[in-house]
Structure formats: C-alpha cells, structure tokens
Design an enzyme around this catalytic site. Structure first.
Site, PDB file in Angstrom:
ATOM      1  N   LYS A  53       0.833  -1.206   0.000  1.00 48.95           N
ATOM      2  CA  LYS A  53       0.000   0.000   0.000  1.00 48.95           C
ATOM      3  C   LYS A  53       0.868   1.256   0.000  1.00 48.95           C
ATOM      4  CE  LYS A  53      -3.828  -2.422   2.124  1.00 48.95           C
ATOM      5  NZ  LYS A  53      -4.533  -2.855   3.333  1.00 48.95           N
ATOM      6  N   GLN A  97      -4.596  -1.581   9.507  1.00 41.33           N
ATOM      7  CA  GLN A  97      -4.517  -2.914   8.911  1.00 41.33           C
ATOM      8  C   GLN A  97      -5.145  -3.951   9.847  1.00 41.33           C
ATOM      9  OE1 GLN A  97      -3.273  -3.557   5.726  1.00 41.33           O
ATOM     10  NE2 GLN A  97      -4.100  -5.595   6.078  1.00 41.33           N
ATOM     11  N   ASP A 120     -11.051   2.880   3.919  1.00 42.59           N
ATOM     12  CA  ASP A 120     -11.470   1.475   3.777  1.00 42.59           C
ATOM     13  C   ASP A 120     -12.996   1.374   3.717  1.00 42.59           C
ATOM     14  OD1 ASP A 120      -9.426  -0.343   3.431  1.00 42.59           O
ATOM     15  OD2 ASP A 120      -8.985  -0.549   5.576  1.00 42.59           O
TER      16      ASP A 120
END
Ligand code: NDP
Length: 283
Positions: A53, A97, A120
């Site tokens: 990422k 994460q 997200d």
C-alpha cells in the site's frame, strides 16, 4: 466456450496512471493526497499488504505515512495516534490494517477513524451511507470488482447476481453495490442449503469465501461472468482463488484470474478513495 480473462493488473495500471495525473494536478493546487497506514503486530501477510500500500502511494505521487506498533501496544496509544491523524491536514485517508491483536476492540478502533478519512469504508457511518445509496467511501475490494464490470461493459441491470460470502469487508458491500446496479442479488454463506442451486442460476457469480478452488465448472451457468475474490495459499506455496480456474474458464464468458485479478484492484481502489478524499477536501 473459453472465457475472456478480466486482467486486473492491466486495469489497475490504467487506473493508477489516471490517479497519478490527478494527484499531480491536485499537488499543483497545493494539496498532495496523503494516506496513513497503521500496523499493529508482526503478522507477515499484514506486513506485505502494508508495504504494498505504501509503495503504491509512492508510485502514484501520494504522500504516505506508515506507523508500526509492537503486538502488545496499549490500545490507547493507537487511539491517541488516530486522534492526531484525524486532525492532520496532510492526511486524507487513514487505514488500520486488520486483523488487530486480540486485546483490541476492532470495532472501537474503526469507529475512532474520522468518517471523512475512512478510506477502507468500514466506519458505521460510511457503511450506512453505502446502504442508503449515497456512498462516501466504497470498500476497496467490492469497489474494484465494480470497476471490472464497468471497464468490460458488463450491464448488471436485471441480471441474477450471486455472492458467495457475507463478510463486512467483501460479501455484504458487494451485494449492496450489485443491488444498487439493479441486479437481482442472492447472498450465500456457510449455512446456505444447496449452494450449487444458487450458483447455477447466476449470470454474475462473485466468490469470496476463502476456500481454494471451491467453485467448479458444474456449479457455473454457461456464459456467466465469474469474479474470484479468494486468495488461498496451496501447500506448494502457490496462490489460488476460490474458483477452479481451469475448469470454470471453459464454461464462463468472463473470469478474473488469481493472482492478477481482483487483488491488484483492491490497492488501486484504496488509492482511488484517498485521491477522492483529497479532492473533496481541496474542493
Ligand atoms: P471471511 O472469512 O470473513 O468470510 C468468508 C465468508 O464465506 C463467510 O460469510 C462464510 O460464511 C462464507 N463461507 C465459508 N465457507 C463457506 C462454504 N463452504 N459455503 C458457503 N459460504 C461459505 O472472508 P473475507 O470475506 O474476508 O475474504 C474472503 C476471501 O477473499 C478470502 O480468501 C480472502 O483472502 C479474500 N480476500 C481477497 C481480497 C483481494 O484483494 N483479492 C481482499 C479481501 C479478501 P459464514 O458467514 O456463514 O461463516
């Protein structure tokens, strides 16, 4: 029939080139898109995802910050960092994460991310906005799947769409997006009776259950579009999807491979969400 391969690497590359141009234009106006990624613990897969990422951000000309904590960090330390990032004007997207270590309340952590920076799309406010049909951030994996349909000119209106899996990060938002695109949607899960009855009716079949090569050719309607979200590691170390690619590609009209299908699109859509957040912020 031999299915057309929906190439995630090629589509991701095209989209990322566009994002880079848009990021440069935004930077020229004084705003560089910025993403902060928080990693807690030393899970090897999570470390790889986070590295990918951060690298993707650099390639697209985005600013990115990686913040790592040991597995036994006090949750309050992470909450304090989130509060700081929420207020940081150089950061437009924040991502924690998952999975987090067991002593964390993951829902509480996701809730602590400012909804306007929740790239997200997992914050309840953003989940609600998606449900109501005016999403602010679409979760990256199903967002990437929708890009495949758009890019390949696959019209979803009136189609029978079957989603295998009902997780919050893939199955549920996927079903919602297909519904909003006017498909008739069925969601299957581990308690579904006669799964093959449903899959054989599907014009659009999305497999997101995490079971290697679970979907076989006899479960697929000839001419169906098959999207394989699964990522499974075989005993020999190779990756495979939830779909038996060799068999199903003889029956389907279009199919995503694993690797090289949905995977590259997920990080690409994280860039999309970060860029969109920065563009919104910059007006
Ligand atoms: P989860 O484990 O959270 O969810 C799996 C879902 O599949 C559950 O809803 C479960 O049902 C259902 N399921 C499991 N076994 C069966 C079965 N035999 N029949 C029918 N349904 C079943 O997984 P995720 O949604 O997080 O991920 C799914 C897959 O996608 C994984 O392989 C993951 O690695 C991959 N993935 C890939 C990404 C990418 O970028 N390509 C991104 C995210 C995930 P129930 O709810 O009843 O337990």
């Amino acid at each position: 029939m031999t299915a057309r391969i929906l190439d995630g690497n090629a589509l991701a590359q095209r989209l990322r080139a566009d994002f880079k141009t848009r990021a440069e234009a935004l930077a020229a106006r004084g705003t560089r898109p910025g993403l902060a990624v928080i990693l807690v613990g030393e899970d090897p897969a999570s470390q790889v995802y986070v590295r990918n990422k951060v690298n993707a951000c650099a390639q697209a000309g985005f600013h990115s910050v990686r913040i790592s904590y040991p597995p036994d960090v006090e949750p309050q330390v992470v909450f304090d960092k989130l509060a700081e990032l929420n207020a940081d004007p150089a950061i437009h997207g924040i991502l924690v994460q998952l999975p987090l270590p067991k002593h964390f309340d993951s829902d509480a952590v996701l809730k602590a991310i400012a909804p306007a920076k929740d790239v997200d799309g997992f914050h309840a406010e953003n989940v609600g906005a998606l449900m109501q049909g005016h999403p602010r951030f679409i979760p990256c994996t199903p967002y990437g799947v929708m890009k495949f349909f758009a890019d390949a000119g696959i019209d979803l209106r009136g189609k029978e769409a079957v989603v295998l899996g009902r997780s919050n990060i893939v199955g549920k938002p996927m079903a919602m997006l297909l519904l909003q695109a006017s498909a008739t949607v069925t969601v299957c899960h581990s308690q579904t009776r006669d799964l093959a009855f449903h899959t054989r009716r599907a014009d659009i079949l999305v497999a997101a259950l995490g079971k290697a090569r679970f979907v076989t050719a006899d479960m697929v309607k000839p001419g169906a579009v098959v999207i394989d979200v699964g990522i499974n590691r075989l005993p020999d170390g190779k990756l495979c999807g939830d779909v038996d690619f060799a068999g199903v590609s003889e029956v389907a009209s279009a199919i995503t491979p694993v690797p090289g299908g949905v995977g590259p699109m997920t990080i690409t859509m994280l860039l999309a969400n970060t860029l969109e957040a920065a563009e919104r912020e910059a007006g």
